[in-house]
Design a protein around this motif. Sequence first.
Motif: not given
Length: 301
Positions: A94-112
Amino acid sequence: MESSGGPYLNTAAVTSPVGIARLLQMTFGCTTFSLVAHQGGFSAAYGTFCMFVWTFCFAITVFIIACEFTHLHSCLSLSWGNFTAAFAMLATLMSITAAVIYPLYFVQVGCYPIGCQVRDFRIAASVFAGLLFVSYAAEVFLTRAKPGQVTSYMATTSGLLKIVQAFVACIIFGALVNDSQYGKYVATQWCVAVYSFCFVVTVVVVAFSVTGKTALLWFPFERSVVIYTFGAVLLYASAAVIWPVFCFDSKYGSPRRPGLCAKGRCPWDSQLVIAIFTYVNLLLYVLDLAYSQRIRFVSHI
């Protein structure tokens, strides 16, 4: 008043390598969902799933540490070794799934448009989510059965594979309900029946092991599990042939992804995911059958 039953507190629960791994799990889990809840933010089903994983794993880990530290686990009608081994494997997945999903959908390089502060919180949460996975994987590594060691069934390779099989089946079910069009043919409905039957029986095997009730059954549980695993291999082998034929053969489905298919709501994508994880589970059941020839169940640990 003097105690006749030994020390009340088990300090090894927090000082042993496994205990330290659990303390790290508690720390990383709390840090992760705190960062997300404070500034990182989450939304939609993906974000809700990630928050559920982190809070659920944190709560169960705290429960395990508290029970082992105070010896309360001896009062529970559970096979404690099976329970902790099964949870560690489930939490790892479960934790590896969340560790992949969260940055994939919510992390971006820019601030805007989210702002630099929110971006930084999300990056930090993703880092701690990765560390959380590593800490759970470390517990699985530390508690897994060693050659010649008498241990709980769920700590053996076969027991750990049961958790992975059930987890993969959940991924298949998720793809099935995402407009996979499995009801078009009787053959694909058969595949759904295979996935459902194997999932239910696997969960029952895990449940009996965790509750320590295997010795109370009127039939030989160990032999029954091996026979079931062999049957599951045959069933998944049939699904591994039938599903791709009725989804990707030009006579019944589409060998290529339709050009007008919407991203995230395309039946072909769901069918592909199901096909891939059908082969994954088939391999897991084959490995399970191979390893099950060399183990013996221990229901009281």
